[in-house]
Design a protein around this motif. Structure first.
Motif, mmCIF file in Angstrom:
data_model
loop_
_atom_site.group_PDB
_atom_site.id
_atom_site.type_symbol
_atom_site.label_atom_id
_atom_site.label_comp_id
_atom_site.label_asym_id
_atom_site.label_seq_id
_atom_site.Cartn_x
_atom_site.Cartn_y
_atom_site.Cartn_z
ATOM 1 N N SER A 66 -33.168 -13.930 4.590
ATOM 2 C CA SER A 66 -34.251 -13.264 3.874
ATOM 3 C C SER A 66 -35.597 -13.526 4.539
ATOM 4 C CB SER A 66 -34.275 -13.736 2.421
ATOM 5 O OG SER A 66 -35.218 -13.017 1.673
ATOM 6 N N LEU A 67 -35.799 -14.721 5.059
ATOM 7 C CA LEU A 67 -37.051 -15.008 5.765
ATOM 8 C C LEU A 67 -37.172 -14.169 7.025
ATOM 9 C CD1 LEU A 67 -37.217 -18.903 5.364
ATOM 10 C CD2 LEU A 67 -38.650 -17.206 4.217
ATOM 11 N N LEU A 68 -36.054 -13.951 7.712
ATOM 12 C CA LEU A 68 -36.097 -13.096 8.903
ATOM 13 C C LEU A 68 -36.374 -11.645 8.533
ATOM 14 C CD1 LEU A 68 -33.110 -14.500 10.994
ATOM 15 C CD2 LEU A 68 -35.537 -14.790 11.440
ATOM 16 N N ILE A 69 -35.785 -11.180 7.431
ATOM 17 C CA ILE A 69 -36.037 -9.808 6.994
ATOM 18 C C ILE A 69 -37.500 -9.610 6.653
ATOM 19 C CG2 ILE A 69 -35.522 -8.117 5.186
ATOM 20 C CD1 ILE A 69 -32.731 -9.288 5.022
ATOM 21 N N GLY A 70 -38.095 -10.607 5.993
ATOM 22 C CA GLY A 70 -39.490 -10.510 5.602
ATOM 23 C C GLY A 70 -40.474 -10.798 6.704
ATOM 24 N N SER A 71 -39.983 -10.942 7.950
ATOM 25 C CA SER A 71 -40.855 -11.199 9.105
ATOM 26 C C SER A 71 -41.687 -12.458 8.903
ATOM 27 C CB SER A 71 -41.766 -9.996 9.371
ATOM 28 O OG SER A 71 -40.997 -8.844 9.623
ATOM 29 N N ALA A 72 -41.078 -13.470 8.305
ATOM 30 C CA ALA A 72 -41.780 -14.739 8.119
ATOM 31 C C ALA A 72 -41.769 -15.529 9.421
ATOM 32 C CB ALA A 72 -41.123 -15.536 6.993
ATOM 33 N N GLU A 73 -42.285 -16.742 9.347
ATOM 34 C CA GLU A 73 -42.322 -17.595 10.521
ATOM 35 C C GLU A 73 -40.900 -17.895 10.977
ATOM 36 O OE1 GLU A 73 -43.626 -19.676 13.663
ATOM 37 O OE2 GLU A 73 -44.872 -18.537 12.261
ATOM 38 N N PRO A 74 -40.531 -17.556 12.223
ATOM 39 C CA PRO A 74 -39.150 -17.783 12.665
ATOM 40 C C PRO A 74 -38.739 -19.244 12.602
ATOM 41 C CG PRO A 74 -40.317 -16.309 14.179
ATOM 42 C CD PRO A 74 -41.333 -16.859 13.248
ATOM 43 N N ALA A 75 -39.690 -20.156 12.773
ATOM 44 C CA ALA A 75 -39.343 -21.579 12.742
ATOM 45 C C ALA A 75 -38.812 -21.985 11.373
ATOM 46 C CB ALA A 75 -40.564 -22.417 13.119
ATOM 47 N N GLN A 76 -39.378 -21.429 10.307
ATOM 48 C CA GLN A 76 -38.905 -21.765 8.968
ATOM 49 C C GLN A 76 -37.495 -21.239 8.734
ATOM 50 O OE1 GLN A 76 -41.163 -20.039 5.753
ATOM 51 N NE2 GLN A 76 -40.622 -21.685 4.321
ATOM 52 N N ALA A 77 -37.233 -20.025 9.178
ATOM 53 C CA ALA A 77 -35.879 -19.480 9.054
ATOM 54 C C ALA A 77 -34.885 -20.302 9.864
ATOM 55 C CB ALA A 77 -35.855 -18.026 9.500
ATOM 56 N N ALA A 78 -35.283 -20.733 11.057
ATOM 57 C CA ALA A 78 -34.395 -21.543 11.886
ATOM 58 C C ALA A 78 -34.102 -22.889 11.233
ATOM 59 C CB ALA A 78 -35.013 -21.742 13.271
ATOM 60 N N GLU A 79 -35.068 -23.449 10.518
ATOM 61 C CA GLU A 79 -34.852 -24.726 9.831
ATOM 62 C C GLU A 79 -33.828 -24.579 8.712
ATOM 63 O OE1 GLU A 79 -35.292 -28.777 9.251
ATOM 64 O OE2 GLU A 79 -35.970 -27.475 10.883
ATOM 65 N N PHE A 80 -33.915 -23.498 7.948
ATOM 66 C CA PHE A 80 -32.919 -23.256 6.900
ATOM 67 C C PHE A 80 -31.547 -22.996 7.524
ATOM 68 C CE2 PHE A 80 -36.425 -22.878 3.995
ATOM 69 C CZ PHE A 80 -35.874 -23.157 2.753
ATOM 70 N N TYR A 81 -31.520 -22.323 8.665
ATOM 71 C CA TYR A 81 -30.241 -22.079 9.332
ATOM 72 C C TYR A 81 -29.607 -23.398 9.771
ATOM 73 C CZ TYR A 81 -27.057 -20.982 13.171
ATOM 74 O OH TYR A 81 -25.978 -20.942 14.011
#
Length: 721
Positions: A305-320
């Protein structure tokens, strides 16, 4: 006779709890004896072959005694006394009657026996307490069967549930096929882990119902022996662990981010239950410790969802990365949580540039789903379990068709092997609402994917090339099916973006797949050229609309579709040029402004991709150069045509004056007119003014127009697909 049978059953039950070595009267124990060297007969037809090894039925009032003439170790097994306390004190022989023996009945006392196992208490227990314990054991066995699909009622205590205790248990299959053995006696023990006996052995029903013992078709022995052939692990409970849990700023923020997933990707791939996910989400944000599968699902969905919303990629990578800490535990068993974990991983790798290959992940998921039998029609304990299993399989089917066609690779599972029905149109509250539920949109997409699959299998295979007449007839039939699908697509008011624009996008991408050059239709006719060009413009327009409102997903799948649509427009223009060179009318007559703006949109989107994905800038430059070349050729041809028409017009209306004959003089031909600049497409497409006729490189033209594989291979290699 009934009393004797009841006493024997009672003693056998006691033997299961109290005997260290198997009882000789048990057929299963006989087959497991380590000294048995001859082939094992069927337990249903077992008869002793020699008088010395026969076991006589004990009389009603006597305890069973082993045959003294028998020489087998099991016949000399130690006898364990089960006499009641009253008979033991009097040192009299107990007749083991239930619930009171004869001696206790005559004496008028309560018949009690010592507790089984170690003497943990000096007090005796009522004899009928065993009946209560047996009922509870049967209840627990039924719970195990329902939850794990393992029937343990006929297995001795301590027997491994995966069949490793008796490596030759499958010897009963031939006898079962020949005699039509009942499913309750044999089939239940042979049912695979993770599936009920009714689904595991579909052919047994016909055999059991046949009066002669011969069914219409043989059972699927491969499914019966599946656990042995695949060395599968038994399903065990996942451990309760407490790894780190990442949280957003608040529960409201987490619900908003998760809602973005379910309002977009969740519509296309509904393998998760929205109410269940949000229930786990609230549990996590109120301090609860999630189970491994919940932990993995929560983190991977938030990352997507963070990637879909064009959020900070680092935050999405941390959840991954947090989701990977419980991935192995989520994949521990072969069950639906494992399927969901792999589907979540596949969706993340589709949106991110990091992570494993989506092609490999989908391959593993498909094999797991097929091994579990999700592609077959089968029964489930509850309706919701059946629906969630169907949703998981059809989400996987949708992804497989999309990725395989985009990468030019084979489909994961043939449509002919699929017998499971489509999911029902249920709302989140479990009520069915045809045409207006959360499942309306994905069901419509699945119906199109099934047509899509048949188109792909027909055109993109190594079968012999059909005749043009057959291709035209088949494509006409496919076109009618696709048009009927679009006309029947229901409008879902609460998600108009997914019921109108999304349907149009799917419709035109399917036509693009159907009409563009393919291995079995390398030279499409005029109808295909027109359909290719019009569909490509609509696909580009769909992506441009998303880009204009800031909702374009910058993923490799979007890049592939945009590029395919762009080069198809160029291919159609090239076909027009070839027809003009051959003095034939051009087949495609698009709206000039719409066509040019479509090319311009592709150039802009590719350039924007180049800013976000390294390596795409080269692709954008190549496409821009080829577009400029084609438009320069078009302008040159148009100028020649206008000059020729003007010359003919002047020749027809000009009256030549009479002149005296002049001596013939050979003049040099006039120089060719300079090649005009290609019209400027909104200050995007520019060419130089060298005056040299631009010519497309034949090798590049072959790659650009008649083969899509080179781009698929390059993109797959770069993005590790």
């Amino acid at each position: 006779m009934t009393s004797s049978s009841g006493n024997k059953d009672f003693r056998d039950q006691l033997g299961k709890f109290r005997l260290e070595s198997p009882n000789v009267s048990s057929p299963v124990a006989w087959s497991q004896s380590p000294t048995t060297t001859f082939p094992k007969p069927s337990p249903r037809s077992y008869q002793p072959s020699s008088p010395s090894s026969s076991l006589q039925q004990p009389p009603p009032d006597s305890a069973p005694t082993p045959d003294p003439t028998s020489s087998t170790p099991s016949a000399r097994s130690k006898r364990v006394s089960t006499a009641c306390d009253f008979c033991r004190k009097r040192k009299k022989k107990c007749d083991f009657r239930y619930p009171n023996c004869s001696a206790c009945t005559r004496a008028g006392v309560r018949c009690t026996i010592p507790p089984p196992g170690p003497q943990v208490a000096s007090a005796s227990v009522p004899r009928d307490q065993l009946e209560t314990l047996q009922k509870r054991v049967r209840w627990l066995e039924e719970v195990v069967r329902r939850k794990m699909g393992v029937s343990v009622a006929d297995l001795a205590t301590g027997t491994p549930v995966d069949g490793e205790g008796d490596p030759d248990w499958w010897y009963q299959v031939p006898a079962m096929i020949a005699t039509g053995g009942s499913r309750s006696s044999v089939g239940s023990m042979l049912s695979p882990v993770g599936s009920g006996s009714s689904a595991a052995t579909p052919g047994l029903a016909a055999i059991s119902e046949s009066p002669t013992g011969v069914g219409v078709e043989l059972p699927n022995v491969g499914e019966i022996l599946r656990d042995q052939l695949e060395n599968r692990r038994p399903s065990v409970a996942r451990p309760a662990v407490a790894p780190r849990v990442l949280r957003l700023s608040s529960l409201e923020e987490a619900e908003r981010v998760a809602g973005q997933y379910f309002d977009s990707i969740g519509y296309q791939y509904p393998f998760l239950s929205r109410p269940e996910f949000f229930g786990h989400l609230r549990h996590i944000y109120t301090g609860g410790v999630p189970t491994p599968e919940v932990h993995n699902t929560y983190h991977i969905i938030i990352a997507i969802s963070l990637l879909i919303g064009s959020a900070e990629p680092a935050q999405a990578a941390e959840f991954y990365r947090a989701s990977q800490e419980t991935l192995s535990l989520a994949l521990q068993n072969e069950d639906l949580p494992s399927i969901r974990a792999l589907l979540g991983l596949a969706l993340y790798t589709m949106f991110a540039t990091a992570g494993p290959s989506i092609w490999h992940v989908l391959g593993a998921t498909l094999r797991l789903a097929i091994s579990m039998g999700l592609h077959k029609a089968r029964s489930y304990p509850t309706m919701m379990e059946e629906e969630m299993a169907k949703r998981a399989f059809w989400s996987l089917y949708n992804l497989d068709r999309l990725i395989a066609s985009t990468l030019g690779r084979p489909l994961g599972v043939p449509d002919d092997d699929i017998s499971v029905g489509l999911p029902r149109e249920l709302n989140d509250d479990g009520l069915e609402a045809p045409g207006a539920s959360a499942m309306t949109i994905p069901l419509q997409v699945i119906r199109l994917r099934r047509i899509f699959s048949r188109i792909y299998q027909y055109l993109y295979s190594n079968l012999p090339q059909p005749s043009p007449q057959e291709v035209a007839a088949t494509l006409g039939q496919f076109r009618r099916e696709v048009d009927e699908w679009r006309m029947a697509a229901p409008v879902y008011p609460s998600a108009l973006l997914y019921s109108t624009s999304y349907y149009d996008y799917l419709y035109y991408t399917t036509l693009l797949l159907m009409y563009r050059p393919s291995p079995r239709n390398p030279t499409p006719d005029a109808t295909s050229i027109v359909s290719c060009g019009d569909s490509s413009i609509q696909v580009v327009r769909s992506y441009w609309d998303s880009y204009s409102v800031g909702k374009l997903k910058w993923i490799w799948l979007t890049l592939s579709q945009v590029y395919f649509a762009g080069i198809t427009i160029l291919w159609c223009l090239e076909q027009n040029a070839r027809c003009l060179r051959d003095s034939r009318p051009a087949p495609w007559h698009p709206d000039e402004q719409m066509m040019r703006r479509g090319i311009q949109a592709v150039v802009v989107l590719l350039e924007q991709f180049g800013k976000r994905r390294p390596g795409v800038d080269r692709l954008a430059e190549t496409f821009r150069h080829q577009s400029t070349t084609i438009f320069s050729q078009m302008a040159y041809r148009q100028q020649q045509l206008e000059h020729q028409q003007q010359h003919q017009h002047q020749h027809q209306h000009h009256v030549q004056p009479l002149m005296p004959p002049q001596p013939s003089v050979t003049l040099a031909p006039p120089p060719p007119p300079p090649v005009p600049l290609a019209p400027v497409l909104d200050d995007v497409l520019l060419v130089d003014g060298s005056g040299v006729m631009p010519i497309i490189d034949p090798q590049m033209a072959e790659q650009l127009y008649y083969s899509y594989n080179w781009f698929q291979e390059e993109m797959a290699s770069y993005y590790t697909l």
